[in-house]
Design a protein around this motif. Sequence first.
Motif, PDB file in Angstrom:
ATOM      1  N   ILE A 268       2.025   4.351 -10.825  1.00 17.10           N
ATOM      2  CA  ILE A 268       3.379   4.271 -10.276  1.00 17.10           C
ATOM      3  C   ILE A 268       4.251   5.407 -10.803  1.00 17.10           C
ATOM      4  N   GLY A 271       3.330   8.721  -9.022  1.00 19.93           N
ATOM      5  CA  GLY A 271       3.777   8.803  -7.642  1.00 19.93           C
ATOM      6  C   GLY A 271       5.286   8.799  -7.488  1.00 19.93           C
ATOM      7  N   TYR A 272       5.995   8.174  -8.407  1.00 20.12           N
ATOM      8  CA  TYR A 272       7.452   8.066  -8.262  1.00 20.12           C
ATOM      9  C   TYR A 272       8.170   9.307  -8.777  1.00 20.12           C
ATOM     10  N   LEU A 345      -2.803   3.709  -6.391  1.00 22.40           N
ATOM     11  CA  LEU A 345      -1.389   3.351  -6.550  1.00 22.40           C
ATOM     12  C   LEU A 345      -0.500   4.592  -6.502  1.00 22.40           C
ATOM     13  N   ARG A 346      -0.983   5.709  -7.011  1.00 21.32           N
ATOM     14  CA  ARG A 346      -0.193   6.944  -6.941  1.00 21.32           C
ATOM     15  C   ARG A 346       0.055   7.346  -5.491  1.00 21.32           C
ATOM     16  N   GLU A 348      -0.021   5.444  -2.790  1.00 22.14           N
ATOM     17  CA  GLU A 348       0.846   4.479  -2.103  1.00 22.14           C
ATOM     18  C   GLU A 348       2.293   4.614  -2.577  1.00 22.14           C
ATOM     19  N   THR A 349       2.490   4.906  -3.872  1.00 23.97           N
ATOM     20  CA  THR A 349       3.854   5.092  -4.381  1.00 23.97           C
ATOM     21  C   THR A 349       4.498   6.344  -3.793  1.00 23.97           C
ATOM     22  N   ARG A 353       7.995   5.985  -1.820  1.00 31.16           N
ATOM     23  CA  ARG A 353       9.163   6.684  -2.355  1.00 31.16           C
ATOM     24  C   ARG A 353       9.996   7.328  -1.244  1.00 31.16           C
ATOM     25  N   ILE A 372      11.664   0.721  -9.450  1.00 30.18           N
ATOM     26  CA  ILE A 372      10.223   0.519  -9.625  1.00 30.18           C
ATOM     27  C   ILE A 372       9.876  -0.964  -9.654  1.00 30.18           C
ATOM     28  N   ILE A 376       9.241  -0.948  -5.648  1.00 33.59           N
ATOM     29  CA  ILE A 376       7.914  -0.322  -5.612  1.00 33.59           C
ATOM     30  C   ILE A 376       6.820  -1.332  -5.951  1.00 33.59           C
ATOM     31  N   LEU A 380       3.261  -3.118  -3.929  1.00 40.68           N
ATOM     32  CA  LEU A 380       1.918  -2.719  -4.345  1.00 40.68           C
ATOM     33  C   LEU A 380       1.070  -3.909  -4.778  1.00 40.68           C
TER      34      LEU A 380
END
Length: 469
Positions: A268, A271-272, A345-346, A348-349, A353, A372, A376, A380
């Motif tokens: 997370i 990706g965020y 997860l990266r 999808e984040t 975002r 988050i 977020i 997930l």
Amino acid sequence: MMFKPVMLWTDALIFLLLAAVGIFTWYVRRHDHLRVPWRRVLTNPTGMAAAVVLMVFVVIGLLDSLHYRPALTSKAGQPARYGVEVLSALDAMLPELRAHKEKTYSAPLATHLYAKEAIVLADGRSVRDYPRLKYGGAQLTDTHSQWEHDILQRIIAGVLKGLALTVLLVLLLSASLARQQAIGLKVALIRLLRDGDAIPWRTLLITCSILLVLGLVIAQLAAAYHVFGTDKVGQDVLYSSLKSIRTGLVIGTLTTLVMLPFALLLGIVAGYFRGWVDDLIQYLYTTLNSIPGVLLIAASVLIVQVYIEAHPDIFDTTAARSDVRLLFLCLILGVTSWTGLCRLLRGETLKLREQEYIQAATAFGVSHWRIITRHILPNLQHLVLITVVMDFSGLVLAEAVLSYVGVGVDPATYSWGNMINSARLEMAREPVVWWQLSAAFVFMFALVLAANLFADSVRDAFDPRGRAQ
């Protein structure tokens, strides 16, 4: 006291996980957005059947996690003394399977050893023949004429008892359904057998009936025979297979507890925040992926083994030493298996975002931590849950492979991997000893298949794109 309770590290973590599951169940029941998908899982016939099979494995694993040391006989006035052998509640329920050891190999349901030996007859002559087993078929006076009849009689008795318990279960469920819905018992019974309710009762009853009949048939046969034969040291293979269930469950569940924090946090965050944070985390898991996992696991296991041998005073029993090695194997597997979920997860984040509600929250000055945790992470959850359930079977198989190559659990620990490793040499002898490998394969196949079918049901219920289709 007749026994001294023993709490191993993995026992504590198992019951902690059980408490977490209870809290999660309570949380799900209070939130509709979580309760509805789980209800969809329970209304899936395949998912319900798989859940019943998994529950049987879980109950056996929990019984094998209640450890104790039996009390030794002592004179009056002396302090209580306890044995060094650590047993479990499952051992207490299966005393005959644990204690009835033969001399060496014997085939499933056999009454004689698998290899010929020199036997001295009453008249002093020595002949080579198959000796009688000490426990297998000991109740038979003439094995050639009584064996088939005794086997058939025990199978019929097990089937009848299983069907009787199935009928009792049907009546109890019908009475409960009639009371809840304020209908007659006959109407409830018809509705139950015709699946006239949201829950697939008929599938549940068929699955329970098969398990009851199969379990009671095995119990009837195990009372007088070795159902899956015996291994090289004469230990009952059915007992070894049942004791290996706990090891498979520990590997599959505790490894997940280690893997989740790494995957959630790093995936997370990468990706965020993107930028140099994303580059650093990508470099970390790419480097970790470039190193063969077996080498990392082998090195870590050897380090733990050296530490255990250098500090014998810390680990007072064989069970404690084996348990520490099993725990460290879970930690090592968790540290080396989080990269796949982290990458998922990266990605999808990165997509979430850019959604408008995330950008609106950022424009209004909402903190990163709140975005988050409130926006977020909830989106997930389905990916995390699906991946965790589907990875369970892979971890069970990983233990078997690692034990086969000699870097898995302790050789003194009951596991399907150790059984397969022992069967490697047995398959090369003449005559071939095939039943230990077959027993490990059957139990492992049943657990992995049930986990995969349940994972499919969870994926269908929680994946929003699958529901949209």
